[in-house]
Design a protein around this motif. Structure first.
Motif, mmCIF file in Angstrom:
data_model
loop_
_atom_site.group_PDB
_atom_site.id
_atom_site.type_symbol
_atom_site.label_atom_id
_atom_site.label_comp_id
_atom_site.label_asym_id
_atom_site.label_seq_id
_atom_site.Cartn_x
_atom_site.Cartn_y
_atom_site.Cartn_z
ATOM 1 N N GLN A 14 42.499 40.720 37.034
ATOM 2 C CA GLN A 14 42.245 39.405 37.616
ATOM 3 C C GLN A 14 41.253 38.616 36.767
ATOM 4 N N GLN A 74 48.692 34.983 44.488
ATOM 5 C CA GLN A 74 48.957 35.107 43.057
ATOM 6 C C GLN A 74 50.225 34.364 42.646
ATOM 7 N N THR A 178 48.876 36.960 35.331
ATOM 8 C CA THR A 178 48.946 36.971 36.793
ATOM 9 C C THR A 178 50.271 37.555 37.267
#
Length: 420
Positions: A14, A74, A178
């Protein structure tokens, strides 16, 4: 692989994506022709969209699954990053920031609430402050790596992305990372996402009301909300204007220096929590007192940063300021989790995040005009004075009623916990 190791990987992946974005979060708008006031409005759109959706989405995470909600966050982030990379007008930039604000609202309190429950179930509740500090340090270090890479990507991909702004490279790569993160989620959170269904399941509105009433009735949580508002206001202003402020001190230097300064920012954001984590396991200091001490330290650092007139001086105090500022989040999380039941943990964390986003919205919409007319330095000096006033207020309040909640007492049940 253990839960702690998998959570560390989660925060690492992340962080890489976040670093690539944050290293150009303002530059990509400036490259697309946005004025400073438009940058402020764009950040305000991010904060306002996140604030409006914080509570209902936090309650949804409590009721329908925290990891499910995080996965959705996300996916929305990927959409927002692609829109930002392809944006050709102010309206499209606002839409991108709207998506990123929705991402923030969706992920608020989802994984953080899930991890607190899992850590306690494994009998490690007494290490909560230490582990939260470790995760924050890992995340910040990964952001630093992403930010450093982000300082070079625009130059490397200038010819390949010639129709687009050079900083679009960062946004595309962040979207790709991502996407990989989404694919890893079933393994990273393999404990599952159990949702307890009572005989009469609460509604989203009922969940919100329970959390709000809990916050209003707890002195400890009210103190966290007050500091959270100031934290959001300062951090939003810093994220929006550090790059224009640095750009004013530069003399035609390229993207690489922005990448290095951003890297220093996040290395400092890793070192601060790491030191805090090490100290918290050795010292018995109340979480509330810790927040006050951090405010006392951070206010003069912000003032000095505001008056910095050379790049080395700016870089030094920028990193020192961030190293201290981000540590405020750790005692705030400890107090919040200590005084919150599992059933409303995500919702309560969304309440705290909402207040932070409101602070960010006030900063963006309320200070954009001041920035345009008074300059960044004057506004930062004003914010430093405000922080010191808040610190003095907390010192007076602490003198009247000394808190007894220590950083290592986070495993206490809410009903057993003294007010901080």
């Amino acid at each position: 692989m253990s839960l702690i190791s998998r959570l560390s990987i989660h925060y690492s992946v992340q962080g890489l994506s976040q670093g690539l974005l944050l290293s150009v979060i303002t530059l990509f708008m400036v490259e697309k022709g946005m004025a400073l006031w438009q940058v402020g409005v764009a950040f305000g759109t991010f904060s306002l969209s996140a604030a409006l959706l914080e509570l209902p989405l936090g309650a949804t995470a409590d009721l329908h699954g925290r990891i499910r909600v995080f996965r959705l966050s996300q996916l929305v982030s990927i959409v927002g990053l692609i829109i930002a990379a392809l944006a050709t007008s102010f309206v499209w930039v606002l839409l991108a920031m709207l998506c990123l604000g929705l991402t923030r609202a969706l992920e608020s309190g989802s994984v953080s609430a899930w991890e607190v429950e899992q850590i306690r179930r494994q009998g490690q509740g007494d290490r909560l402050a230490e582990l939260l500090g470790r995760f924050q340090a890992i995340n910040a270090l990964s952001i630093a790596v992403g930010a450093l890479a982000g300082g070079y990507l625009p130059t490397l991909f200038t010819e390949l992305l010639s129709p687009l702004a050079p900083t679009s490279a960062n946004l595309f790569v962040a979207a790709a990372i991502t996407s990989i993160h989404v694919l890893l989620l079933p393994w990273l959170f393999r404990e599952g996402d159990p949702v307890v269904q009572p005989e009469q399941p609460p509604t989203v509105m009922g969940q919100i009301q329970t959390a709000v009433q809990l916050a209003r009735g707890s002195q400890a949580l009210r103190s966290v909300l007050m500091v959270g508002f100031a934290f959001g206001l300062i951090l939003s202003n810093m994220e929006a204007y550090w790059q224009p402020r640095l750009n004013a001190l530069l003399d035609g230097q390229g993207y690489a220096l922005f990448g290095w300064i951003a890297t220093g920012y996040f290395i400092s954001a890793a070192i601060g929590p790491a030191l805090f984590s090490a100290l918290s396991s050795r010292l018995s200091i109340s979480a509330s007192t810790t927040m006050t001490l951090l405010l006392v330290i951070v206010a003069p650092l912000l003032w000095t940063l505001a008056i910095s007139d050379t790049v080395p001086m700016f870089a030094l105090f920028y990193c020192l300021f961030i190293a201290v500022l981000v540590c405020i989040n750790i005692p705030a999380q400890v107090i919040t989790n200590e005084h919150t039941q599992d059933e409303v943990r995500s919702t309560m964390q969304s309440v705290v995040s909402l207040i932070m986003q409101l602070g960010g919205a006030v900063s963006a919409f309320g200070f954009s005009w001041l920035i345009e007319h008074l300059g960044i330095a004057v506004v930062w000096q004003s914010l430093a004075v405000g922080l010191m006033i808040l610190a003095v207020f907390r010192c007076v309040n602490a003198w009247r009623c000394r808190p007894r909640t220590t950083l290592n007492d986070a495993s206490l049940a809410p009903s057993q916990s003294p007010e901080a």
